[in-house]
Write a protein that holds these residues in place. Structure first.
Motif, mmCIF file in Angstrom:
data_model
loop_
_atom_site.group_PDB
_atom_site.id
_atom_site.type_symbol
_atom_site.label_atom_id
_atom_site.label_comp_id
_atom_site.label_asym_id
_atom_site.label_seq_id
_atom_site.Cartn_x
_atom_site.Cartn_y
_atom_site.Cartn_z
ATOM 1 N N ALA A 170 -60.713 -102.058 46.851
ATOM 2 C CA ALA A 170 -59.575 -101.571 47.631
ATOM 3 C C ALA A 170 -58.794 -102.734 48.233
ATOM 4 N N ALA A 171 -59.500 -103.778 48.660
ATOM 5 C CA ALA A 171 -58.831 -104.966 49.202
ATOM 6 C C ALA A 171 -58.007 -105.662 48.127
ATOM 7 N N TRP A 172 -58.534 -105.729 46.912
ATOM 8 C CA TRP A 172 -57.771 -106.337 45.827
ATOM 9 C C TRP A 172 -56.543 -105.501 45.478
ATOM 10 N N ARG A 173 -56.679 -104.192 45.533
ATOM 11 C CA ARG A 173 -55.502 -103.360 45.276
ATOM 12 C C ARG A 173 -54.412 -103.620 46.315
ATOM 13 N N ALA A 174 -54.817 -103.799 47.557
ATOM 14 C CA ALA A 174 -53.836 -104.094 48.613
ATOM 15 C C ALA A 174 -53.176 -105.447 48.369
ATOM 16 N N ALA A 175 -53.950 -106.435 47.918
ATOM 17 C CA ALA A 175 -53.388 -107.759 47.636
ATOM 18 C C ALA A 175 -52.413 -107.704 46.473
#
Length: 230
Positions: free
Chosen positions: A64-69
């Motif tokens: 999820a953090a990578w999707r936000a990035a």
């Protein structure tokens, strides 16, 4: 480390919790996938299934953090997934993970088991240092499309890894270029593991140490150094 790795301030701004760990290896012995590397991939798929416990890969907090990035630099993460999420989806699907070669299988296994983007570069084909930047859009990216070699260019503002000759990986860790990929002739490599909060430096360390162990078993006598997260 024989190669310098730098992360631009522009990238730090959109992902302040970003950290990377490098595993440097020389004297490697690559070759076709075999029972050893296949077992690593099978074990990684089992560990992934246990970790997700029925969830989709993108529901994991690290993914999820990578999707936000990805969203922060203008990519659509449901269409251009980070490498770890894309591999995880394949690991869970019918047919499972592809078998490429010993070195690629080893780092793909780490990516799936730890749900962390991992890339491998043939350091004999890297020109100068490697930099993680936001692209101008003019940088060349040699690749293959429709079975033909071609040169693409990143979108302006896209996060890319590059060296003095051009882009080595587009959209952060989405697609590697053909110039620096690991082949069965590769003997020196740099493996990059990339983490975002909530992944801790300790978790990144553990993934790097496991990859180093795989490499030592697949290439006895290789010189392997793990460079801590930064």
């Amino acid at each position: 480390m024989t190669l310098t790795l730098t992360v631009s301030d522009e990238v730090r701004t959109i992902a302040p919790g970003f950290a990377h760990l490098a595993v440097e290896a020389h004297g490697l012995r690559n070759g076709p996938s075999d029972a050893r590397s296949s077992a690593l991939l099978d074990d990684a798929a089992r560990r992934l299934a246990d970790r997700l416990d029925g969830r989709a890969p993108h529901e994991d907090p690290h993914m999820a953090a990578w999707r936000a990035a990805y969203t922060a630099f203008g990519a659509k993460p449901s269409r251009t997934r980070n490498s770890a999420e894309a591999l995880a989806r394949r690991a869970l699907a019918d047919g499972g993970l592809p078998r490429i070669n010993l070195l690629v299988d080893a780092y793909n296994a780490i990516s799936v088991a730890h749900l962390v983007p991992v890339g491998g570069e043939d350091t004999d084909h890297i020109k100068g240092g490697m930099r993680l930047i936001r692209a101008t859009g003019d940088e060349p990216f040699p690749t293959v499309a429709g079975g033909e070699e071609t040169v693409e260019h990143p979108e302006p503002g896209e996060v890319v890894w590059c060296d003095d000759e051009g882009v080595t990986c587009r959209r952060w860790n989405w697609r590697q270029g053909v110039r620096t990929r690991l082949t069965e002739e590769s003997v020196s490599a740099l493996f990059l593991l990339e983490g975002l909060a909530p992944m801790t430096h300790g978790e990144l360390d553990a993934a790097g140490a496991e990859l180093a162990g795989h490499l030592r078993r697949l290439s006895p006598g290789a010189r392997i150094t793990v460079h801590a997260p930064r």
